[in-house]
Design an enzyme around this catalytic site. Structure first.
Site, PDB file in Angstrom:
ATOM      1  N   ARG A  66       0.816  -1.219   0.000  1.00 57.79           N
ATOM      2  CA  ARG A  66       0.000   0.000   0.000  1.00 57.79           C
ATOM      3  C   ARG A  66       0.847   1.266   0.000  1.00 57.79           C
ATOM      4  NH1 ARG A  66      -2.056   1.144   4.811  1.00 57.79           N
ATOM      5  NH2 ARG A  66      -2.797  -0.975   5.150  1.00 57.79           N
TER       6      ARG A  66
ATOM      7  N   TYR B  25     -16.083  21.230 -10.965  1.00 62.98           N
ATOM      8  CA  TYR B  25     -16.527  19.880 -11.366  1.00 62.98           C
ATOM      9  C   TYR B  25     -17.636  19.401 -10.418  1.00 62.98           C
ATOM     10  CZ  TYR B  25     -15.790  14.813 -12.162  1.00 62.98           C
ATOM     11  OH  TYR B  25     -15.938  13.475 -12.437  1.00 62.98           O
TER      12      TYR B  25
ATOM     13  N   ASP C 142      -7.791  22.361  -9.024  1.00 64.15           N
ATOM     14  CA  ASP C 142      -8.029  21.223  -9.921  1.00 64.15           C
ATOM     15  C   ASP C 142      -7.439  21.604 -11.266  1.00 64.15           C
ATOM     16  OD1 ASP C 142      -9.042  19.361 -11.748  1.00 64.15           O
ATOM     17  OD2 ASP C 142     -10.940  19.121 -10.671  1.00 64.15           O
TER      18      ASP C 142
HETATM   19  C1  LIG Z   1     -12.845  13.889 -14.607  1.00 67.32           C
HETATM   20  C2  LIG Z   1     -12.548  15.017 -13.694  1.00 67.32           C
HETATM   21  C3  LIG Z   1     -12.371  14.805 -12.327  1.00 67.32           C
HETATM   22  C4  LIG Z   1     -12.545  13.448 -11.687  1.00 67.32           C
HETATM   23  O1  LIG Z   1     -11.639  12.529 -12.175  1.00 67.32           O
HETATM   24  P1  LIG Z   1     -11.917  10.951 -12.073  1.00 67.32           P
HETATM   25  O2  LIG Z   1     -10.597  10.379 -12.390  1.00 67.32           O
HETATM   26  O3  LIG Z   1     -12.982  10.643 -13.070  1.00 67.32           O
HETATM   27  O4  LIG Z   1     -12.365  10.681 -10.674  1.00 67.32           O
HETATM   28  C5  LIG Z   1     -12.072  15.893 -11.543  1.00 67.32           C
HETATM   29  N1  LIG Z   1     -11.955  17.123 -12.055  1.00 67.32           N
HETATM   30  C6  LIG Z   1     -12.122  17.367 -13.362  1.00 67.32           C
HETATM   31  C7  LIG Z   1     -11.964  18.757 -13.870  1.00 67.32           C
HETATM   32  C8  LIG Z   1     -12.424  16.324 -14.227  1.00 67.32           C
HETATM   33  O5  LIG Z   1     -12.621  16.572 -15.505  1.00 67.32           O
END
Ligand SMILES: *Cc1c(COP(=O)(O)O)cnc(C)c1O
Length: 391
Positions: free
Chosen positions: A51, A106, A178
């Protein structure tokens, strides 16, 4: 060792001799063996349990940390982009705290805040994405985190991250970004005042629509809390997925350049089509947020929005259902083109979506631009035909 059961348990295992392959091996494993009890008890071994990582995940995390720049003190891999977002938030906030989240964020990030965080006694306020230094008016004594996503992956507003970070830090709050749209090839959040940079590696990093993963890079002040939260939650990724992500990274830059070139070609063509009101793509000179994009980013991804003149839902269905090269799918960052229907009205609370037209989101893949344009041209004809029929 002659018994069948013993042979089954002990033959065909690594003996410590190495082979020099170009790529790191896929190290599947939960148990890590120690040479002797002294080493085991002293914890004097780099890898101690599956892990906590292995040579495959170490190679990937190391490369991603390099990409996030010199301010990345720790880079951790999570099972999905969403788990990277939730883990980063949980490393910063606790009961009684307040977080500020961009209204263009998101959707599942929003749901985590209003659901899980609310249940844990964390209060969330949403702010208009283009607020900039005006975020000062929303800071409270207990505001611990400001979350940005630039551009918003549905509506493509650019955010003034340095201005927001300056205010947040003056109030003792951390900034989480993000960065899935840009990736560190096109924007390095930690260079612009962000404390925790997050990506869904599912998108451009893995890049081939065949895996899910998330990444968090933290600066020095945020790294210990992030590591502790990550460990406490028991997160890890498989070596197979890490290997896919490493393979994707080798071509990330060249893929992104091609995504951008084709997206710009398609976006400019769309701007000239009847019935297209606006193309939401920060790389276009007349797009909102273009000045910030030019100032802070080194390039653009292949994902943008198209706002079409009003028409019944059936017109959007006629257009999208008939596309030959664009799949209907929520993701992006793969080599193949995708289209979705977006309804920002249903989610926003701080900055209501005032546009009335049909909003589509296009992920421009690595196909020939002319073929994509021909597919969209036929789609727009279907859209207008359905629109006329309804009028
Ligand atoms: C797709 C996405 C996520 C989430 O990613 P996953 O790998 O699907 O959990 C988060 N932020 C943005 C901007 C995304 O496009």
């Amino acid at each position: 060792m002659t018994g069948l059961s013993t042979v089954l348990s002990h033959h065909g295992r690594p003996d410590g001799t190495e082979i020099s392959l170009v790529n790191p091996p896929i190290c599947r494993g939960s148990t890590v063996l120690f040479p002797d009890l002294e080493t085991m008890v002293a914890g004097r071994q780099e890898f101690i349990y599956g892990r906590h990582g292995n040579p495959t995940t170490k190679a990937l995390a190391g490369l991603l940390r390099e990409l996030d720049g010199p301010n990345a003190a720790a880079t951790l891999l999570t099972p999905s982009g969403l788990s990277a977002i939730t883990t980063a938030l949980l490393s910063v906030v606790g009961s009684g705290d307040h977080v500020l989240i961009s209204d263009s964020v998101y959707g599942p990030t929003r749901d985590f805040c209003t659901g899980v965080l609310a249940r844990m006694g964390v209060e969330t306020s949403f702010y208009p994405p283009e607020i900039g230094a005006g975020i000062a008016a929303l800071m409270r004594p207990n505001t611990r985190a400001v979350f940005v996503e630039s551009p918003g992956s549905q509506t493509f507003e650019m955010q003034d991250i340095p201005a927001i970070a300056a205010v947040a830090h003056a109030h003792g709050a951390k900034v989480l970004a993000d960065n899935t749209w840009a990736t560190p090839v096109n924007f390095r959040p930690l260079d612009f005042g962000v404390d925790l940079a997050i990506q869904s590696a599912t998108k451009y990093i893995i890049g081939h629509s065949d895996g899910l993963m998330g990444v968090i890079s933290a600066n020095a002040e945020s790294a210990d809390a992030l590591r502790a939260t990550y460990r406490g939650l028991g997160l890890c990724v498989s070596a197979d997925d890490a290997s896919l992500a490493l393979r994707g990274l080798r071509t990330l830059e060249v893929r992104l350049r091609r995504h951008q070139d084709t997206a710009l070609t398609v976006a400019r063509w769309l701007q000239d089509q009847p019935g297209v009101r606006r193309v939401l793509y920060p790389a276009l000179p007349d797009a909102a947020g273009h000045a910030i994009w030019l100032r802070d980013f080194r390039g653009a991804a292949g994902l943008f929005g198209v706002l079409l003149d009003d028409a019944p839902f059936a017109a959007a269905a006629a257009m999208l259902n008939g596309l030959r090269l664009f799949g209907l799918g929520y993701s992006f960052g793969g080599y193949e083109s995708l289209a979705t229907f977006v309804d920002p009205r249903s989610s926003r609370t701080a900055s209501p979506w005032a546009e009335t037209g049909t909003l589509l989101r296009l992920q421009i893949g690595l196909e020939d631009p002319d073929d994509l344009i021909a597919d969209l041209a036929e789609g727009l004809t279907r859209y207008r035909t359905a629109q006329d029929r309804a009028a």
